[in-house]
Scaffold this motif. Structure first.
Motif, PDB file in Angstrom:
ATOM      1  N   SER A   1       0.818  -1.208   0.000  1.00 20.47           N
ATOM      2  CA  SER A   1       0.000   0.000   0.000  1.00 20.47           C
ATOM      3  C   SER A   1       0.855   1.263   0.000  1.00 20.47           C
ATOM      4  CB  SER A   1      -0.919  -0.011   1.227  1.00 20.47           C
ATOM      5  OG  SER A   1      -1.597   1.190   1.359  1.00 20.47           O
ATOM      6  N   VAL A   2       1.878   1.295   0.852  1.00 25.18           N
ATOM      7  CA  VAL A   2       2.756   2.468   0.935  1.00 25.18           C
ATOM      8  C   VAL A   2       3.573   2.596  -0.352  1.00 25.18           C
ATOM      9  CG1 VAL A   2       4.721   3.473   2.174  1.00 25.18           C
ATOM     10  CG2 VAL A   2       2.797   2.523   3.444  1.00 25.18           C
ATOM     11  N   ALA A   3       3.980   1.471  -0.955  1.00 26.67           N
ATOM     12  CA  ALA A   3       4.720   1.528  -2.222  1.00 26.67           C
ATOM     13  C   ALA A   3       3.851   2.155  -3.309  1.00 26.67           C
ATOM     14  CB  ALA A   3       5.171   0.125  -2.618  1.00 26.67           C
ATOM     15  N   SER A   4       2.573   1.788  -3.331  1.00 25.07           N
ATOM     16  CA  SER A   4       1.652   2.402  -4.316  1.00 25.07           C
ATOM     17  C   SER A   4       1.499   3.883  -4.051  1.00 25.07           C
ATOM     18  CB  SER A   4       0.276   1.739  -4.241  1.00 25.07           C
ATOM     19  OG  SER A   4       0.355   0.401  -4.612  1.00 25.07           O
ATOM     20  N   ARG A   5       1.373   4.244  -2.795  1.00 24.37           N
ATOM     21  CA  ARG A   5       1.234   5.667  -2.446  1.00 24.37           C
ATOM     22  C   ARG A   5       2.510   6.433  -2.784  1.00 24.37           C
ATOM     23  NH1 ARG A   5      -1.328   6.930   3.102  1.00 24.37           N
ATOM     24  NH2 ARG A   5      -1.191   8.942   2.086  1.00 24.37           N
ATOM     25  N   TYR A   6       3.673   5.774  -2.574  1.00 29.58           N
ATOM     26  CA  TYR A   6       4.945   6.433  -2.902  1.00 29.58           C
ATOM     27  C   TYR A   6       5.053   6.663  -4.419  1.00 29.58           C
ATOM     28  CZ  TYR A   6       9.937   7.077  -3.681  1.00 29.58           C
ATOM     29  OH  TYR A   6      11.154   7.565  -4.095  1.00 29.58           O
ATOM     30  N   GLU A   7       4.671   5.631  -5.174  1.00 34.45           N
ATOM     31  CA  GLU A   7       4.736   5.759  -6.635  1.00 34.45           C
ATOM     32  C   GLU A   7       3.827   6.878  -7.156  1.00 34.45           C
ATOM     33  OE1 GLU A   7       3.827   1.869  -8.136  1.00 34.45           O
ATOM     34  OE2 GLU A   7       5.722   1.038  -7.412  1.00 34.45           O
ATOM     35  N   SER A   8       2.723   7.100  -6.442  1.00 33.96           N
ATOM     36  CA  SER A   8       1.816   8.179  -6.874  1.00 33.96           C
ATOM     37  C   SER A   8       2.189   9.520  -6.250  1.00 33.96           C
ATOM     38  CB  SER A   8       0.374   7.818  -6.541  1.00 33.96           C
ATOM     39  OG  SER A   8       0.193   7.750  -5.149  1.00 33.96           O
ATOM     40  N   GLY A   9       3.254   9.518  -5.419  1.00 37.81           N
ATOM     41  CA  GLY A   9       3.737  10.762  -4.844  1.00 37.81           C
ATOM     42  C   GLY A   9       2.966  11.214  -3.610  1.00 37.81           C
ATOM     43  N   LYS A  10       2.187  10.336  -3.012  1.00 39.08           N
ATOM     44  CA  LYS A  10       1.380  10.718  -1.845  1.00 39.08           C
ATOM     45  C   LYS A  10       2.078  10.470  -0.508  1.00 39.08           C
ATOM     46  CE  LYS A  10      -2.984  10.125  -4.183  1.00 39.08           C
ATOM     47  NZ  LYS A  10      -4.227   9.410  -4.267  1.00 39.08           N
ATOM     48  N   THR A  11       3.250   9.835  -0.513  1.00 40.24           N
ATOM     49  CA  THR A  11       4.005   9.607   0.724  1.00 40.24           C
ATOM     50  C   THR A  11       5.486   9.677   0.415  1.00 40.24           C
ATOM     51  OG1 THR A  11       4.194   8.181   2.666  1.00 40.24           O
ATOM     52  CG2 THR A  11       4.087   7.076   0.557  1.00 40.24           C
ATOM     53  N   SER A  12       6.291   9.719   1.495  1.00 40.14           N
ATOM     54  CA  SER A  12       7.737   9.856   1.303  1.00 40.14           C
ATOM     55  C   SER A  12       8.414   8.486   1.248  1.00 40.14           C
ATOM     56  CB  SER A  12       8.342  10.670   2.447  1.00 40.14           C
ATOM     57  OG  SER A  12       8.305   9.923   3.641  1.00 40.14           O
ATOM     58  N   PHE A  13       9.635   8.516   0.761  1.00 38.22           N
ATOM     59  CA  PHE A  13      10.438   7.297   0.685  1.00 38.22           C
ATOM     60  C   PHE A  13      10.754   6.781   2.086  1.00 38.22           C
ATOM     61  CE2 PHE A  13      14.570   5.119   0.130  1.00 38.22           C
ATOM     62  CZ  PHE A  13      14.141   4.107  -0.709  1.00 38.22           C
ATOM     63  N   GLN A  14      10.884   7.683   3.053  1.00 44.15           N
ATOM     64  CA  GLN A  14      11.168   7.303   4.436  1.00 44.15           C
ATOM     65  C   GLN A  14      10.078   6.395   5.005  1.00 44.15           C
ATOM     66  OE1 GLN A  14      11.600  11.094   6.346  1.00 44.15           O
ATOM     67  NE2 GLN A  14      13.838  11.043   6.170  1.00 44.15           N
ATOM     68  N   ASP A  15       8.836   6.679   4.677  1.00 39.87           N
ATOM     69  CA  ASP A  15       7.736   5.837   5.149  1.00 39.87           C
ATOM     70  C   ASP A  15       7.885   4.417   4.606  1.00 39.87           C
ATOM     71  OD1 ASP A  15       6.622   7.945   6.527  1.00 39.87           O
ATOM     72  OD2 ASP A  15       5.232   8.481   4.902  1.00 39.87           O
ATOM     73  N   LEU A  16       8.237   4.316   3.357  1.00 41.11           N
ATOM     74  CA  LEU A  16       8.421   3.006   2.726  1.00 41.11           C
ATOM     75  C   LEU A  16       9.579   2.260   3.372  1.00 41.11           C
ATOM     76  CD1 LEU A  16       7.465   1.085   0.504  1.00 41.11           C
ATOM     77  CD2 LEU A  16       9.022   2.249  -1.068  1.00 41.11           C
ATOM     78  N   VAL A  17      10.681   2.942   3.607  1.00 42.90           N
ATOM     79  CA  VAL A  17      11.855   2.329   4.227  1.00 42.90           C
ATOM     80  C   VAL A  17      11.539   1.882   5.658  1.00 42.90           C
ATOM     81  CG1 VAL A  17      14.202   2.789   5.066  1.00 42.90           C
ATOM     82  CG2 VAL A  17      13.504   3.542   2.776  1.00 42.90           C
ATOM     83  N   ARG A  18      10.850   2.723   6.405  1.00 40.01           N
ATOM     84  CA  ARG A  18      10.480   2.405   7.781  1.00 40.01           C
ATOM     85  C   ARG A  18       9.664   1.112   7.849  1.00 40.01           C
ATOM     86  NH1 ARG A  18       9.210   7.809  10.232  1.00 40.01           N
ATOM     87  NH2 ARG A  18       7.962   7.804   8.356  1.00 40.01           N
ATOM     88  N   ILE A  19       8.709   0.940   6.967  1.00 45.80           N
ATOM     89  CA  ILE A  19       7.870  -0.254   6.957  1.00 45.80           C
ATOM     90  C   ILE A  19       8.693  -1.484   6.587  1.00 45.80           C
ATOM     91  CG2 ILE A  19       5.968  -1.380   5.714  1.00 45.80           C
ATOM     92  CD1 ILE A  19       4.629   1.420   5.712  1.00 45.80           C
ATOM     93  N   ARG A  20       9.586  -1.345   5.634  1.00 48.08           N
ATOM     94  CA  ARG A  20      10.412  -2.480   5.233  1.00 48.08           C
ATOM     95  C   ARG A  20      11.385  -2.882   6.344  1.00 48.08           C
ATOM     96  NH1 ARG A  20      11.113  -1.116  -1.224  1.00 48.08           N
ATOM     97  NH2 ARG A  20       8.949  -1.675  -1.688  1.00 48.08           N
ATOM     98  N   ILE A  21      11.882  -1.913   7.078  1.00 49.42           N
ATOM     99  CA  ILE A  21      12.759  -2.222   8.223  1.00 49.42           C
ATOM    100  C   ILE A  21      11.965  -2.972   9.290  1.00 49.42           C
ATOM    101  CG2 ILE A  21      14.008  -1.191  10.161  1.00 49.42           C
ATOM    102  CD1 ILE A  21      14.984   0.973   8.182  1.00 49.42           C
TER     103      ILE A  21
END
Length: 194
Positions: free
Chosen positions: A152-172
């Protein structure tokens, strides 16, 4: 008890004990196997049996002394040595009997203490195993949720609605959970082996 009868062979057969402790064994099964197989309990049972054998030996000594007194009663009285009742044999034997009785009673109490200790340890191990299993299930579900969140966050990141940090945080967090799950699996295997 039917469970005790069905597991009696496991007292000397590790294969049967292992089979009884297969997936999904109950606390009663573990307690029964503990009573049948625990080395400390077996040692204390042997001590009780040994104490009872000493009591039997004391009775045999009493029988020998009674025969001795009856055989020597006439010669002792004729020789002026007094009667056999003058000898302290019965009092000594009674004292030995009391000592043996107290030793057997103490051995039985040590046996009961060993049983309680072994059952307590088995119960603790059982509940710790259950806890680790449940923790592993929860962690596995959490990994599934984190993977869904990652998508979900990856989709939001691809659409520019969230930051890369959010994606990294979830993966960690997901990787931490996977590592925790591996640790729990190892801990569960270790506890099951105990």
């Amino acid at each position: 008890d039917g469970l005790l009868r069905s597991l009696a062979g496991a007292a000397g057969d590790p294969g049967q004990a292992e089979q009884a402790l297969g997936d999904g064994f109950s606390l009663r099964t573990l307690e029964t196997l503990t009573l049948l197989r625990n080395p400390a309990i077996r040692t204390k049972e042997a001590e009780v049996r040994a104490g009872l054998e000493v009591f039997g030996q004391a009775e045999q000594i009493d029988a020998v002394l009674r025969r001795y007194r009856s055989l020597t009663a006439t010669s002792m009285a004729a020789g002026g040595m007094g009667t056999p009742s003058d000898f302290p044999f019965p009092a000594i034997l009674a004292l030995k009997g009391k000592i043996v009785d107290e030793e057997v009673r103490a051995a039985r109490e040590r046996l009961e203490a060993a049983r309680r200790d072994a059952i307590t340890a088995a119960r603790t191990a059982y509940w710790e195993l259950i806890f680790v299993g449940q923790a592993a299930e929860i962690t596995s579900r959490m990994i599934d949720l984190l993977e869904n969140l990652d998508r979900s966050v990856a989709s939001r990141y691809e659409s520019g609605k969230t930051s890369f940090q959010d994606l990294v945080r979830i993966r960690i967090e997901r990787e931490k959970a996977r590592e925790e799950l591996r640790t729990l699996a190892e801990e569960r295997a270790n506890r099951a082996a105990d």
